[in-house]
Design a protein around this motif. Structure first.
Motif, PDB file in Angstrom:
ATOM      1  N   THR A  80      40.777 -46.061-121.279  1.00  0.00           N
ATOM      2  CA  THR A  80      39.849 -46.809-120.432  1.00  0.00           C
ATOM      3  C   THR A  80      38.510 -46.090-120.340  1.00  0.00           C
ATOM      4  O   THR A  80      37.604 -46.567-119.672  1.00  0.00           O
ATOM      5  CB  THR A  80      40.417 -46.985-119.013  1.00  0.00           C
ATOM      6  OG1 THR A  80      40.626 -45.685-118.451  1.00  0.00           O
ATOM      7  CG2 THR A  80      41.711 -47.768-119.036  1.00  0.00           C
ATOM      8  N   LEU A  81      38.386 -44.936-121.010  1.00  0.00           N
ATOM      9  CA  LEU A  81      37.150 -44.166-120.982  1.00  0.00           C
ATOM     10  C   LEU A  81      36.193 -44.648-122.069  1.00  0.00           C
ATOM     11  O   LEU A  81      36.608 -45.020-123.157  1.00  0.00           O
ATOM     12  CB  LEU A  81      37.441 -42.680-121.180  1.00  0.00           C
ATOM     13  CG  LEU A  81      38.312 -42.024-120.118  1.00  0.00           C
ATOM     14  CD1 LEU A  81      38.630 -40.589-120.504  1.00  0.00           C
ATOM     15  CD2 LEU A  81      37.639 -42.077-118.767  1.00  0.00           C
ATOM     16  N   VAL A  82      34.911 -44.632-121.734  1.00  0.00           N
ATOM     17  CA  VAL A  82      33.863 -45.043-122.663  1.00  0.00           C
ATOM     18  C   VAL A  82      32.998 -43.821-122.937  1.00  0.00           C
ATOM     19  O   VAL A  82      32.547 -43.149-122.003  1.00  0.00           O
ATOM     20  CB  VAL A  82      33.012 -46.181-122.051  1.00  0.00           C
ATOM     21  CG1 VAL A  82      31.858 -46.544-122.954  1.00  0.00           C
ATOM     22  CG2 VAL A  82      33.884 -47.397-121.743  1.00  0.00           C
ATOM     23  N   ARG A 102      34.345 -47.290-117.422  1.00  0.00           N
ATOM     24  CA  ARG A 102      33.277 -48.302-117.463  1.00  0.00           C
ATOM     25  C   ARG A 102      32.643 -48.493-116.081  1.00  0.00           C
ATOM     26  O   ARG A 102      31.424 -48.590-115.951  1.00  0.00           O
ATOM     27  CB  ARG A 102      33.816 -49.629-117.979  1.00  0.00           C
ATOM     28  CG  ARG A 102      32.729 -50.683-118.177  1.00  0.00           C
ATOM     29  CD  ARG A 102      33.220 -51.901-118.934  1.00  0.00           C
ATOM     30  NE  ARG A 102      33.891 -51.599-120.181  1.00  0.00           N
ATOM     31  CZ  ARG A 102      33.279 -51.295-121.331  1.00  0.00           C
ATOM     32  NH1 ARG A 102      31.972 -51.238-121.367  1.00  0.00           N
ATOM     33  NH2 ARG A 102      33.974 -51.056-122.425  1.00  0.00           N
ATOM     34  N   ALA A 103      33.446 -48.492-115.027  1.00  0.00           N
ATOM     35  CA  ALA A 103      32.909 -48.651-113.667  1.00  0.00           C
ATOM     36  C   ALA A 103      31.978 -47.496-113.301  1.00  0.00           C
ATOM     37  O   ALA A 103      30.975 -47.694-112.600  1.00  0.00           O
ATOM     38  CB  ALA A 103      34.052 -48.753-112.652  1.00  0.00           C
TER      39      ALA A 103
END
Length: 86
Positions: A3-5, A22-23
Protein backbone atom coordinates in the motif's frame (compact mmCIF):
# COMPACT_ATOMS: atom_id res chain seq x y z
CA UNK A 1 0.69 -5.81 -3.05
CA UNK A 2 2.13 -2.95 -1.01
CA UNK A 3 0.00 0.00 0.00
CA UNK A 4 3.11 2.21 0.01
CA UNK A 5 3.83 4.60 -2.84
CA UNK A 6 7.41 5.56 -3.68
CA UNK A 7 8.30 9.08 -4.79
CA UNK A 8 11.57 10.95 -5.17
CA UNK A 9 12.31 14.24 -3.46
CA UNK A 10 15.40 16.41 -3.51
CA UNK A 11 16.82 17.44 -0.14
CA UNK A 12 19.66 19.93 -0.04
CA UNK A 13 20.69 18.96 -3.56
CA UNK A 14 20.50 15.19 -3.08
CA UNK A 15 17.75 13.00 -4.44
CA UNK A 16 16.15 10.45 -2.13
CA UNK A 17 13.23 8.06 -2.39
CA UNK A 18 10.40 8.02 0.15
CA UNK A 19 7.72 5.35 0.61
CA UNK A 20 4.49 6.54 2.20
CA UNK A 21 0.88 5.49 2.14
CA UNK A 22 -1.23 7.24 -0.51
CA UNK A 23 -3.18 9.07 2.23
CA UNK A 24 0.10 10.43 3.64
CA UNK A 25 1.16 11.70 0.21
CA UNK A 26 -2.26 13.31 -0.21
CA UNK A 27 -1.97 15.01 3.20
CA UNK A 28 1.57 16.17 2.45
CA UNK A 29 0.45 17.65 -0.89
CA UNK A 30 -2.41 19.45 0.88
CA UNK A 31 0.00 20.89 3.45
CA UNK A 32 2.32 22.05 0.66
CA UNK A 33 -0.57 23.88 -1.00
CA UNK A 34 -1.71 25.47 2.25
CA UNK A 35 1.83 26.54 3.19
CA UNK A 36 2.84 27.61 -0.34
CA UNK A 37 5.87 25.31 -0.35
CA UNK A 38 7.14 22.74 -2.79
CA UNK A 39 7.20 19.09 -1.76
CA UNK A 40 11.02 19.24 -1.87
CA UNK A 41 11.20 22.30 0.40
CA UNK A 42 8.73 20.91 2.93
CA UNK A 43 10.50 17.53 3.08
CA UNK A 44 13.86 19.31 3.49
CA UNK A 45 12.35 21.31 6.37
CA UNK A 46 11.12 18.12 8.04
CA UNK A 47 14.55 16.55 7.51
CA UNK A 48 16.20 19.47 9.36
CA UNK A 49 13.80 19.46 12.35
CA UNK A 50 12.94 15.79 12.81
CA UNK A 51 13.73 13.90 15.97
CA UNK A 52 12.73 10.54 14.48
CA UNK A 53 15.37 8.17 13.21
CA UNK A 54 14.15 8.07 9.60
CA UNK A 55 12.89 10.78 7.29
CA UNK A 56 9.77 8.76 6.50
CA UNK A 57 8.87 8.55 10.19
CA UNK A 58 9.65 12.25 10.56
CA UNK A 59 7.25 13.10 7.74
CA UNK A 60 4.47 10.97 9.24
CA UNK A 61 4.91 12.69 12.62
CA UNK A 62 5.03 16.12 10.95
CA UNK A 63 1.72 15.43 9.16
CA UNK A 64 0.12 14.18 12.39
CA UNK A 65 1.29 17.22 14.36
CA UNK A 66 0.19 19.62 11.60
CA UNK A 67 -3.37 18.29 11.71
CA UNK A 68 -3.39 17.98 15.52
CA UNK A 69 -2.59 21.71 15.77
CA UNK A 70 -5.44 22.41 13.34
CA UNK A 71 -7.77 20.31 15.51
CA UNK A 72 -7.33 22.53 18.56
CA UNK A 73 -10.09 24.96 19.44
CA UNK A 74 -8.03 27.87 18.05
CA UNK A 75 -7.23 25.91 14.89
CA UNK A 76 -10.87 24.96 14.52
CA UNK A 77 -11.99 28.58 14.82
CA UNK A 78 -9.15 29.74 12.55
CA UNK A 79 -10.40 27.38 9.87
CA UNK A 80 -13.80 29.09 10.06
CA UNK A 81 -15.66 26.19 11.66
CA UNK A 82 -16.71 27.93 14.86
CA UNK A 83 -16.57 26.27 18.23
CA UNK A 84 -17.06 22.61 18.92
CA UNK A 85 -20.49 21.63 20.27
CA UNK A 86 -20.82 20.71 23.88
Amino acid sequence: MSTLVSRNVTLEGRRTSLRLERAMWDALEEICLREHQSMHDLCAHVDRIRAERTLTAGIRVFILEYYRRAATEDGHIGAGHGTLPG
